[in-house]
Write a protein that holds these residues in place. Structure first.
Motif, mmCIF file in Angstrom:
data_model
loop_
_atom_site.group_PDB
_atom_site.id
_atom_site.type_symbol
_atom_site.label_atom_id
_atom_site.label_comp_id
_atom_site.label_asym_id
_atom_site.label_seq_id
_atom_site.Cartn_x
_atom_site.Cartn_y
_atom_site.Cartn_z
ATOM 1 N N HIS A 120 0.830 -1.206 0.000
ATOM 2 C CA HIS A 120 0.000 0.000 0.000
ATOM 3 C C HIS A 120 0.863 1.255 0.000
ATOM 4 C CE1 HIS A 120 -3.713 -2.154 0.305
ATOM 5 N NE2 HIS A 120 -3.418 -2.692 1.502
ATOM 6 N N LEU A 121 1.951 1.195 0.748
ATOM 7 C CA LEU A 121 2.849 2.351 0.834
ATOM 8 C C LEU A 121 3.436 2.683 -0.533
ATOM 9 C CD1 LEU A 121 4.394 4.440 2.506
ATOM 10 C CD2 LEU A 121 6.130 2.686 2.954
ATOM 11 N N LEU A 122 3.862 1.658 -1.261
ATOM 12 C CA LEU A 122 4.433 1.892 -2.589
ATOM 13 C C LEU A 122 3.400 2.507 -3.538
ATOM 14 C CD1 LEU A 122 6.513 -1.398 -3.057
ATOM 15 C CD2 LEU A 122 7.386 0.902 -2.621
ATOM 16 N N GLY A 123 2.175 1.998 -3.495
ATOM 17 C CA GLY A 123 1.124 2.526 -4.367
ATOM 18 C C GLY A 123 0.776 3.970 -4.036
ATOM 19 N N ILE A 124 0.674 4.265 -2.743
ATOM 20 C CA ILE A 124 0.327 5.632 -2.325
ATOM 21 C C ILE A 124 1.450 6.604 -2.679
ATOM 22 C CG2 ILE A 124 -0.114 7.097 -0.321
ATOM 23 C CD1 ILE A 124 -1.556 4.705 0.952
ATOM 24 N N GLU A 125 2.694 6.173 -2.508
ATOM 25 C CA GLU A 125 3.819 7.053 -2.837
ATOM 26 C C GLU A 125 3.884 7.329 -4.337
ATOM 27 O OE1 GLU A 125 7.237 5.186 -1.097
ATOM 28 O OE2 GLU A 125 7.114 6.482 0.691
ATOM 29 N N MET A 126 3.554 6.330 -5.151
ATOM 30 C CA MET A 126 3.513 6.554 -6.597
ATOM 31 C C MET A 126 2.448 7.596 -6.955
ATOM 32 S SD MET A 126 3.990 2.690 -8.128
ATOM 33 C CE MET A 126 3.622 3.250 -9.783
ATOM 34 N N LEU A 127 1.269 7.452 -6.346
ATOM 35 C CA LEU A 127 0.195 8.415 -6.587
ATOM 36 C C LEU A 127 0.604 9.808 -6.102
ATOM 37 C CD1 LEU A 127 -2.709 9.080 -7.403
ATOM 38 C CD2 LEU A 127 -3.438 8.359 -5.116
ATOM 39 N N ARG A 128 1.244 9.854 -4.949
ATOM 40 C CA ARG A 128 1.709 11.131 -4.398
ATOM 41 C C ARG A 128 2.682 11.809 -5.355
ATOM 42 N NH1 ARG A 128 6.475 12.235 -2.571
ATOM 43 N NH2 ARG A 128 6.851 13.927 -1.063
ATOM 44 N N ASN A 129 3.621 11.060 -5.896
ATOM 45 C CA ASN A 129 4.618 11.633 -6.804
ATOM 46 C C ASN A 129 3.972 12.181 -8.079
ATOM 47 O OD1 ASN A 129 6.662 10.967 -5.011
ATOM 48 N ND2 ASN A 129 7.082 8.986 -5.995
ATOM 49 N N ILE A 130 2.970 11.471 -8.581
ATOM 50 C CA ILE A 130 2.268 11.938 -9.786
ATOM 51 C C ILE A 130 1.555 13.263 -9.509
ATOM 52 C CG2 ILE A 130 0.359 11.438 -11.358
ATOM 53 C CD1 ILE A 130 1.109 8.460 -11.103
ATOM 54 N N LEU A 131 0.882 13.330 -8.366
ATOM 55 C CA LEU A 131 0.167 14.559 -8.015
ATOM 56 C C LEU A 131 1.133 15.726 -7.814
ATOM 57 C CD1 LEU A 131 -2.554 13.164 -5.568
ATOM 58 C CD2 LEU A 131 -2.907 14.077 -7.871
ATOM 59 N N TRP A 132 2.267 15.464 -7.186
ATOM 60 C CA TRP A 132 3.246 16.530 -6.971
ATOM 61 C C TRP A 132 3.781 17.062 -8.296
ATOM 62 C CZ3 TRP A 132 3.691 19.735 -3.372
ATOM 63 C CH2 TRP A 132 3.531 19.400 -2.028
ATOM 64 N N ARG A 133 4.051 16.185 -9.231
ATOM 65 C CA ARG A 133 4.545 16.626 -10.538
ATOM 66 C C ARG A 133 3.520 17.512 -11.243
ATOM 67 N NH1 ARG A 133 6.857 11.364 -10.894
ATOM 68 N NH2 ARG A 133 5.052 10.610 -12.073
ATOM 69 N N ASN A 134 2.255 17.140 -11.128
ATOM 70 C CA ASN A 134 1.206 17.956 -11.747
ATOM 71 C C ASN A 134 1.079 19.322 -11.074
ATOM 72 O OD1 ASN A 134 -0.545 16.433 -13.923
ATOM 73 N ND2 ASN A 134 -0.006 14.900 -12.402
ATOM 74 N N LEU A 135 1.231 19.348 -9.769
ATOM 75 C CA LEU A 135 1.193 20.630 -9.060
ATOM 76 C C LEU A 135 2.359 21.522 -9.478
ATOM 77 C CD1 LEU A 135 0.154 19.599 -5.424
ATOM 78 C CD2 LEU A 135 -1.258 20.686 -7.172
ATOM 79 N N GLU A 136 3.523 20.934 -9.619
ATOM 80 C CA GLU A 136 4.686 21.707 -10.062
ATOM 81 C C GLU A 136 4.482 22.252 -11.473
ATOM 82 O OE1 GLU A 136 7.838 18.947 -9.610
ATOM 83 O OE2 GLU A 136 8.018 19.223 -7.432
ATOM 84 N N ASN A 137 3.857 21.458 -12.328
ATOM 85 C CA ASN A 137 3.570 21.923 -13.691
ATOM 86 C C ASN A 137 2.587 23.088 -13.696
ATOM 87 O OD1 ASN A 137 5.254 19.980 -14.804
ATOM 88 N ND2 ASN A 137 3.602 18.489 -15.081
ATOM 89 N N GLU A 138 1.752 23.169 -12.670
ATOM 90 C CA GLU A 138 0.789 24.265 -12.559
ATOM 91 C C GLU A 138 1.398 25.508 -11.919
ATOM 92 O OE1 GLU A 138 -2.229 24.532 -13.746
ATOM 93 O OE2 GLU A 138 -2.186 22.532 -14.634
#
Length: 215
Positions: A120-138
């Motif tokens: 679960h930790l690996l899956g959540i961290e992957m999702l977290r990283n994707i969201l952070w990249r999108n926020l940085e792009n914004e």
């Protein structure tokens, strides 16, 4: 005979020849005056007047062009601001969600990453990283803080605590309790910081030194 001749002479004297009438008509009618031509001075004055009018029109044209340019630039800036901050509320919500996820859920899962929790930790961290990249792009960036150097800023920071520290100027950031974030140049989430303050003993020393200098 003499009487008749005198009558004819009188009649002839009263009757004028066409030539006499023509000559009299020419003498009685005034001769037309010659047309006046503009002098060189008048022409120069007219030229100066036209030149001044042209210069005024050119100035008005330049002023109008400058006003239109300023209006266009102002409109473009307004549109950029609207576009840049139109999704500020949504980005702020996503940011707060990620920060809470990082501080609460992920930190607890990392403390004991065993068994199913690890997956679960690996899956959540992957999702977290994707969201952070999108926020940085914004345009979302972290507020950079130099601990021990940067001074307190009410715009960027939220004060958590003041601690005594005579080695640093009062109001210096000594610890970051929680990261802060910006959307372009606007604060989405202020950084929570701990800052320094002078100790009571040091305050008394400074007050005494100041009093001596005044004397």
């Amino acid at each position: 005979m003499n009487e008749k001749g005198s009558k004819d002479s009188a009649k002839q004297s009263k009757t004028k020849s066409p030539t006499d009438k023509k000559e009299k008509g020419v003498e009685s009618s005034p001769s037309p005056e010659p047309k006046k031509t503009a002098s060189g001075e008048d022409k120069n004055q007219e030229l100066k007047k036209l030149t001044a009018e042209i210069a005024n029109l050119e100035n008005e044209k330049l002023l109008l062009a400058a006003e239109l340019k300023n209006e266009r630039q102002s409109w473009q800036r307004q549109m950029e601001q609207i576009y840049k901050y139109s999704n500020k509320k949504l980005l702020s919500w996503v940011l707060n969600f990620l920060v809470d996820l990082e501080e609460k859920a992920l930190s607890a899962m990392r403390a004991d990453p065993q068994g199913p929790v690890k997956n679960h930790l690996l899956g959540i961290e992957m999702l977290r990283n994707i969201l952070w990249r999108n926020l940085e792009n914004e345009g979302i960036t972290e507020i950079k803080i130099a601990v021990g150097q940067d001074k307190w800023s009410s715009r960027l920071y939220e004060l958590v605590e003041e601690v005594e520290n005579d080695n640093l100027p009062a109001g210096t950031v000594v610890k970051v309790a929680a990261k802060g974030y910006l959307l372009a140049d606007q604060v989405l989430r202020p950084a929570r910081v701990i800052i320094s303050k002078k100790s009571d003993h040091n305050k008394d020393s400074d007050r005494t030194l100041k009093t001596k200098k005044e004397k």
